[in-house]
Design a protein around this motif. Structure first.
Motif, mmCIF file in Angstrom:
data_model
loop_
_atom_site.group_PDB
_atom_site.id
_atom_site.type_symbol
_atom_site.label_atom_id
_atom_site.label_comp_id
_atom_site.label_asym_id
_atom_site.label_seq_id
_atom_site.Cartn_x
_atom_site.Cartn_y
_atom_site.Cartn_z
ATOM 1 N N SER A 252 34.448 44.509 40.388
ATOM 2 C CA SER A 252 34.272 43.067 40.245
ATOM 3 C C SER A 252 34.125 42.724 38.767
ATOM 4 O O SER A 252 33.368 43.380 38.048
ATOM 5 N N GLY B 113 41.720 33.734 37.801
ATOM 6 C CA GLY B 113 41.378 34.291 39.102
ATOM 7 C C GLY B 113 42.353 33.849 40.177
ATOM 8 O O GLY B 113 42.794 34.652 41.009
ATOM 9 N N HIS B 114 42.717 32.575 40.162
ATOM 10 C CA HIS B 114 43.682 32.048 41.124
ATOM 11 C C HIS B 114 45.032 32.753 40.973
ATOM 12 O O HIS B 114 45.650 33.167 41.963
ATOM 13 N N ARG C 249 44.836 36.338 42.334
ATOM 14 C CA ARG C 249 44.802 36.380 43.802
ATOM 15 C C ARG C 249 46.182 36.066 44.386
ATOM 16 O O ARG C 249 46.561 36.628 45.407
ATOM 17 N N VAL D 94 43.392 41.765 45.049
ATOM 18 C CA VAL D 94 42.473 40.936 44.268
ATOM 19 C C VAL D 94 41.974 39.818 45.169
ATOM 20 O O VAL D 94 42.757 39.026 45.687
ATOM 21 N N PRO E 278 38.387 37.014 46.006
ATOM 22 C CA PRO E 278 37.214 36.404 45.364
ATOM 23 C C PRO E 278 36.072 37.417 45.269
ATOM 24 O O PRO E 278 35.932 38.299 46.122
ATOM 25 N N GLY E 279 35.266 37.306 44.230
ATOM 26 C CA GLY E 279 34.187 38.254 43.960
ATOM 27 C C GLY E 279 33.271 38.489 45.150
ATOM 28 O O GLY E 279 32.716 37.549 45.703
ATOM 29 N N LYS F 253 32.421 33.013 43.686
ATOM 30 C CA LYS F 253 33.837 33.188 44.023
ATOM 31 C C LYS F 253 34.782 32.457 43.066
ATOM 32 O O LYS F 253 35.950 32.791 42.968
ATOM 33 N N TRP G 33 34.434 35.036 39.611
ATOM 34 C CA TRP G 33 34.518 36.492 39.726
ATOM 35 C C TRP G 33 35.601 36.875 40.721
ATOM 36 O O TRP G 33 35.812 36.188 41.724
ATOM 37 N N VAL G 34 36.282 37.984 40.436
ATOM 38 C CA VAL G 34 37.233 38.564 41.378
ATOM 39 C C VAL G 34 36.850 40.023 41.607
ATOM 40 O O VAL G 34 36.227 40.658 40.748
ATOM 41 N N THR G 35 37.226 40.521 42.774
ATOM 42 C CA THR G 35 37.046 41.925 43.090
ATOM 43 C C THR G 35 38.430 42.548 43.240
ATOM 44 O O THR G 35 39.255 42.065 44.018
#
Length: 128
Positions: free
Chosen positions: A54, A62-63, A66, A73, A75-76, A81, A84-86
Motif C-alpha cells: 500500500s 490512483g484512478h 486502478r 491495483v 483502493p488502499g 481509499k 492510497w492504493v494497494t
C-alpha cells in the motif's frame, strides 16, 4: 519487484526512511522522518503471498492506476481509499512502476507531513 527484500532495497535508499512494525509482527511499515516525528509512506503484510503493497498517491494517479491494472491495483486496504492504493506484487505491475510508486509516496508524505523547516533540517529532498 516481488519480495520484502526488493521493497527494502528501494526504501533503504530514501533519506531518513525507517522500517517499523507498529501494529503487529506481520505488518511492515515504512516511514520517513525520525523517531519523535515520522510519517508512513508504505506498508505490507510480510506473510502474504503474493505481497500486497500500500502506497500513497494523488487521487487522479490512483484512478489511472486502478483503470490500467484493475486486478492488481485496488483502493488502499484499511486506508483512505482516495489517497492510497494497494498493489499486488505478482509481476503484473512492472517493477519500475512499483519503485516509482514507492518514491512518489515518499515524496507526497514528506511534502505534506513536514514543514519546510523540518524538511530542510532533515535534508529531505523535494524530488528524487
Amino acid at each position: 519487484m516481488r519480495t520484502v527484500e526488493d521493497l527494502r532495497g528501494v526504501c533503504d535508499a530514501l533519506p531518513h526512511s525507517l522500517e517499523t512494525f507498529p501494529f503487529d509482527d506481520e505488518t511492515l511499515v515504512f516511514k520517513v522522518g525520525y523517531f519523535t516525528k515520522s510519517k508512513m509512506y508504505a506498508l505490507t503484510d510480510i506473510t502474504q503471498e503474493p505481497l500486497r503493497l500500500s502506497v500513497k498517491v494523488n487521487p487522479q494517479r490512483g484512478h489511472e492506476l486502478r483503470q490500467s491494472y484493475p486486478q492488481s491495483v485496488v483502493p488502499g486496504h484499511h486506508l483512505n481509499k482516495k489517497h492510497w492504493v494497494t498493489v499486488t506484487l505478482d509481476g503484473t505491475v512492472p517493477g519500475e512502476l512499483v519503485r516509482e510508486l514507492l518514491r512518489g509516496s515518499y515524496l507526497l508524505v514528506t511534502k505534506k507531513g513536514f514543514t519546510k523547516a523540518e524538511r530542510a533540517d532533515l535534508g529531505l529532498p523535494d524530488h528524487l
